[in-house]
Design a protein around this motif. Structure first.
Motif, PDB file in Angstrom:
ATOM      1  N   GLN A   1       0.449  -1.026  -0.218  1.00 30.54           N
ATOM      2  CA  GLN A   1       0.333  -0.062   0.076  1.00 30.54           C
ATOM      3  C   GLN A   1       1.230   1.374  -0.142  1.00 30.54           C
ATOM      4  O   GLN A   1       0.431   2.189  -0.583  1.00 30.54           O
ATOM      5  N   ALA A   2       2.308   1.579   0.622  1.00 31.51           N
ATOM      6  CA  ALA A   2       3.296   2.669   1.177  1.00 31.51           C
ATOM      7  C   ALA A   2       3.336   3.052  -0.540  1.00 31.51           C
ATOM      8  O   ALA A   2       3.532   3.563  -1.410  1.00 31.51           O
ATOM      9  N   THR A   3       3.497   1.645  -0.746  1.00 29.31           N
ATOM     10  CA  THR A   3       4.280   2.224  -2.437  1.00 29.31           C
ATOM     11  C   THR A   3       2.981   2.645  -3.801  1.00 29.31           C
ATOM     12  O   THR A   3       3.504   2.823  -4.158  1.00 29.31           O
ATOM     13  N   VAL A   4       2.099   2.189  -3.504  1.00 33.39           N
ATOM     14  CA  VAL A   4       0.829   2.979  -4.187  1.00 33.39           C
ATOM     15  C   VAL A   4       0.557   4.124  -4.120  1.00 33.39           C
ATOM     16  O   VAL A   4       0.634   5.425  -4.824  1.00 33.39           O
ATOM     17  N   LEU A   5       1.594   4.407  -2.191  1.00 32.13           N
ATOM     18  CA  LEU A   5       1.574   6.050  -1.942  1.00 32.13           C
ATOM     19  C   LEU A   5       2.067   7.084  -2.628  1.00 32.13           C
ATOM     20  O   LEU A   5       2.414   8.144  -2.674  1.00 32.13           O
ATOM     21  N   VAL A   6       3.379   6.291  -2.841  1.00 27.38           N
ATOM     22  CA  VAL A   6       4.882   6.904  -3.267  1.00 27.38           C
ATOM     23  C   VAL A   6       4.887   6.605  -4.959  1.00 27.38           C
ATOM     24  O   VAL A   6       6.031   7.113  -6.279  1.00 27.38           O
ATOM     25  N   MET A   7       3.767   6.128  -6.141  1.00 23.52           N
ATOM     26  CA  MET A   7       4.043   5.838  -7.080  1.00 23.52           C
ATOM     27  C   MET A   7       3.647   7.229  -7.771  1.00 23.52           C
ATOM     28  O   MET A   7       2.557   7.734  -7.006  1.00 23.52           O
ATOM     29  N   PRO A   8       4.208   7.569  -8.989  1.00 27.13           N
ATOM     30  CA  PRO A   8       3.399   8.954  -9.416  1.00 27.13           C
ATOM     31  C   PRO A   8       2.205   8.977 -10.207  1.00 27.13           C
ATOM     32  O   PRO A   8       1.647   8.066 -10.825  1.00 27.13           O
ATOM     33  N   GLY A   9       1.619  10.021  -9.538  1.00 26.75           N
ATOM     34  CA  GLY A   9      -0.030   9.780  -9.961  1.00 26.75           C
ATOM     35  C   GLY A   9      -1.008   9.556  -8.441  1.00 26.75           C
ATOM     36  O   GLY A   9      -0.337  10.472  -7.232  1.00 26.75           O
ATOM     37  N   VAL A  10      -2.082   9.556  -8.982  1.00 23.84           N
ATOM     38  CA  VAL A  10      -3.053   9.160  -7.516  1.00 23.84           C
ATOM     39  C   VAL A  10      -3.313   8.468  -6.866  1.00 23.84           C
ATOM     40  O   VAL A  10      -3.825   7.203  -7.537  1.00 23.84           O
TER      41      VAL A  10
ATOM     42  N   TYR B   1      -2.224   2.712   7.520  1.00 25.20           N
ATOM     43  CA  TYR B   1      -2.461   3.049   6.846  1.00 25.20           C
ATOM     44  C   TYR B   1      -2.640   5.110   6.778  1.00 25.20           C
ATOM     45  O   TYR B   1      -2.177   5.842   5.652  1.00 25.20           O
ATOM     46  N   LYS B   2      -3.708   5.136   7.332  1.00 22.39           N
ATOM     47  CA  LYS B   2      -3.716   6.148   7.681  1.00 22.39           C
ATOM     48  C   LYS B   2      -3.032   7.335   8.023  1.00 22.39           C
ATOM     49  O   LYS B   2      -2.679   8.559   7.339  1.00 22.39           O
ATOM     50  N   ARG B   3      -2.142   6.785   9.035  1.00 19.94           N
ATOM     51  CA  ARG B   3      -0.618   7.762   9.315  1.00 19.94           C
ATOM     52  C   ARG B   3       0.218   8.172   8.156  1.00 19.94           C
ATOM     53  O   ARG B   3       0.836   9.166   7.402  1.00 19.94           O
ATOM     54  N   LEU B   4       0.347   6.980   6.830  1.00 20.23           N
ATOM     55  CA  LEU B   4       1.131   6.787   5.736  1.00 20.23           C
ATOM     56  C   LEU B   4       0.239   7.751   5.149  1.00 20.23           C
ATOM     57  O   LEU B   4       1.008   9.151   4.737  1.00 20.23           O
ATOM     58  N   ILE B   5      -1.274   8.027   4.954  1.00 22.56           N
ATOM     59  CA  ILE B   5      -1.670   8.937   3.965  1.00 22.56           C
ATOM     60  C   ILE B   5      -1.573   9.920   4.710  1.00 22.56           C
ATOM     61  O   ILE B   5      -1.459  11.364   3.754  1.00 22.56           O
ATOM     62  N   SER B   6      -1.244  10.151   5.903  1.00 25.63           N
ATOM     63  CA  SER B   6      -1.291  11.630   6.512  1.00 25.63           C
ATOM     64  C   SER B   6      -0.289  12.300   6.244  1.00 25.63           C
ATOM     65  O   SER B   6      -0.094  13.724   5.916  1.00 25.63           O
TER      66      SER B   6
END
Length: 582
Positions: A414-423, A478-483
């Motif tokens: 999930q963290a990898t999705v958050l750092v991939m270029p894009g939304v 997950y919420k912490r990473l998003i924040s």
């Protein structure tokens, strides 16, 4: 500015490309009337995507409470748990439907009364950016349109595609192992053989009828009026049919998407078109068009299976080499990144990226973990796996493994999705680490149900409040990473990026945005080993791991002098520093 009736206007030109002159003339007139109708009802609202945009993917009845509209319950859950963290929501088809988890739409302009009404949809769109589905390739066999067709209503006789069953359709690409033509009996007792790409209950619309185009656009405008700012075009690759071709990715399909975008932007220029084309990667990215005329976002379908492959093999070489090929035609478009969705994990997008043996290894592991496999028909009549049906956490780990390992692997993906270029797009079940829902498959007989379990809100609230539960651990982490992500401009979807090859067990993304001088180097360890690497000389020190501390207030975990980085098994590290050049 040219009027649409002007032959030089691009909408006019596109309609004349798609239709014979006498039909195009009528199409132009009907489109002008449609635009005029909604210009008085929709107020444009300028908006630009940023790192703050995170889209939750969920069913409208994902959470339920007795005697309460499920859409209201969903909104309450969002406001109680995700407000200020997630700003957008993709509510999967909430229209009346007869099958396929909402994707056999009976009425485009209604809300399933079991979920609520347009009032609940408008309440949600007032709090969050709303993404809705344009399920416009097909309608339910129980829709009023198809019923009218079978009844002989002349207005609807060109809405669907009837074929002589002896017609050679061997070139048509088949996404399913079901028959392309389905038999229906009309009101006079005559057998009709109708084009059904996906199932008998999903009857394809005929876009060679300009009335179909007009009425579908009417519904899309209606969604915008009700608060939608993002429209997902479902199964759009198959929308135009031409005998003698594969009937997928046709030039007319791209022309049609470009036309739809342009018509919608005449009234609401802020609307974002997202194409859903679960096909090999090089075909998928063609829907960006020129970078200014087609989809603003495209699903990054190769990412979910590649992440599974990388975690199962503890090797990121293929993932990194694929990522290094990612390019965008302009700074006005971006990828929609995700791991899981209401569908399974598609395998067609990795055709040509992973070998058959590597794909088979994923299939075998997922089956060992309790997952299922769905097949598609090939031209030679054979069947090949096209989709893995499994919760994402169970795809990555055996359900019998220790929850600590399961959590680490899942959070890594999930963290990898958050750092991939894009939304980033986050499926509800990924937020809470849902496991395979075998009872649902037994009850429905449908493989995809394995990742579509619905929750009683009281049960879910209890799970999310139980210390040490997998659901709470996953949800809070997950919420912490998003924040953290939403406050870092380097993650802007239109920023610059590159992928570094530092070790075959690491996945490394280097990003910056616009004129901001900050950069973030995300380093993710995909193995169960301690891994060390050395950062390239062109990365300026110092660097601070923003996942470990606030670098401004408490600059601990700062790399000042040494370029050597050590990561624990499955560790995620986001290093913030200053830019030289990216």
């Amino acid at each position: 500015m040219k009027h649409i009736s002007d032959p030089e206007h691009t909408i006019n030109k596109r309609l004349y490309k798609l239709y014979p002159p006498e039909i195009a003339e009528r199409a132009v007139s009907s489109i002008i009337d449609l635009i005029f109708k909604y210009k008085s009802r929709i107020v444009p609202n300028e908006y630009h995507l940023s790192q703050k945009d995170i889209i939750l993917i969920t069913y409208g009845d994902q959470v339920n409470k007795d005697h309460e509209a499920s859409l209201h319950t969903l909104n309450e859950f969002m406001n109680n748990h995700l407000k200020g963290v997630i700003n957008s929501i993709h509510i999967l088809p909430f229209y009346p439907s007869s099958s396929d988890g909402g994707f056999s739409v009976v009425n485009y302009n209604a809300v399933d009364p079991h979920m609520g009404s347009w009032r609940e949809i408008e309440h949600i769109s007032a709090d969050y950016r709303l993404m809705v589905d344009g399920v416009i390739n097909h309608v339910s066999q129980f829709s009023d349109w198809f019923k009218a067709y079978l009844s002989g209503d002349k207005y609807f006789q060109d809405y669907f595609i009837e074929m002589d069953p002896s017609t050679d359709l061997s070139k048509v690409v088949r996404p399913r192992a079901t028959p392309l033509l389905s038999e229906f009996t009309d009101d006079e007792g005559k057998i009709r053989h109708i084009w059904t790409t996906f199932s008998k209950d999903q009857v394809d619309l005929n876009y060679q009828s300009h009335r179909v185009l007009r009425n579908v656009l009417d519904s899309m405008f209606y969604y915008i009026e009700k608060g939608a700012t993002l429209i997902r075009l479902d199964a759009i690759a198959f929308i135009w049919k031409e005998l003698g071709t594969e009937c997928v990715h046709l030039p007319q399909t791209h022309e049609l998407i470009q036309l739809m975008r342009e018509v919608l932007h005449e009234v609401a220029p802020e609307v974002i078109i997202i194409t859903e084309t679960n096909v090999p990667h090089h075909e998928n990215v063609s829907y960006f068009g020129s970078g200014a005329d087609e989809a603003q976002m495209v699903y990054n379908f190769a990412l979910p299976p590649l992440l599974v492959h990388s975690i199962l093999t503890k090797n990121t070489e293929t993932l990194t080499s694929w990522a290094q090929t990612l390019t965008l035609p302009s700074d006005k478009v971006c990828f929609f990144n995700f791991t899981a969705s209401h569908d399974g994990i598609g395998l067609r997008p990795i055709k040509g990226i992973l070998s058959d043996d590597e794909v088979n290894h994923i299939v075998e592991k997922v089956q060992e973990h309790g997952g299922l496999v769905s097949f598609r028909a090939e031209e030679d009549g054979t069947k090949t796996p096209y989709e893995l049906n499994c919760s994402y956490i169970d795809a990555l780990t055996n359900p019998n493994e220790d929850d600590k390992i399961r959590f680490k692997r899942m959070l890594l993906a999930q963290a990898t999705v958050l750092v991939m270029p894009g939304v980033p797009g986050i499926y509800f079940h990924s937020l809470v680490g849902s496991q395979n829902y075998h009872d649902g498959v037994k009850h429905s007989g449908i493989n995809r149900t394995i990742n579509r379990e619905k929750y009683n809100i009281d049960w879910l609230e209890k799970e999310l409040s139980t210390q040490g539960s997998l659901a709470k651990t996953m949800f809070d982490s997950y919420k912490r990473l998003i924040s953290i992500r939403i406050n870092e401009e380097a993650f802007n979807p239109f920023g610059k990026f590159k992928f570094l090859d530092l070790d075959k067990r690491l996945f490394v993304v280097d990003q910056k945005c616009c004129k901001n001088i900050d950069r973030i180097i995300a380093i993710h360890n995909f193995s169960d080993e301690v891994v060390s690497c050395v950062l390239p000389d062109d990365i300026l020190l110092p660097l601070c791991d923003i996942l470990m501390s606030n670098c401004t207030i408490n600059p601990s975990n700062v790399y000042k002098d040494s370029r050597k980085i050590i990561l624990e098994p499955y560790q995620i590290m986001w290093l913030k520093g200053k830019v030289t050049e990216l």
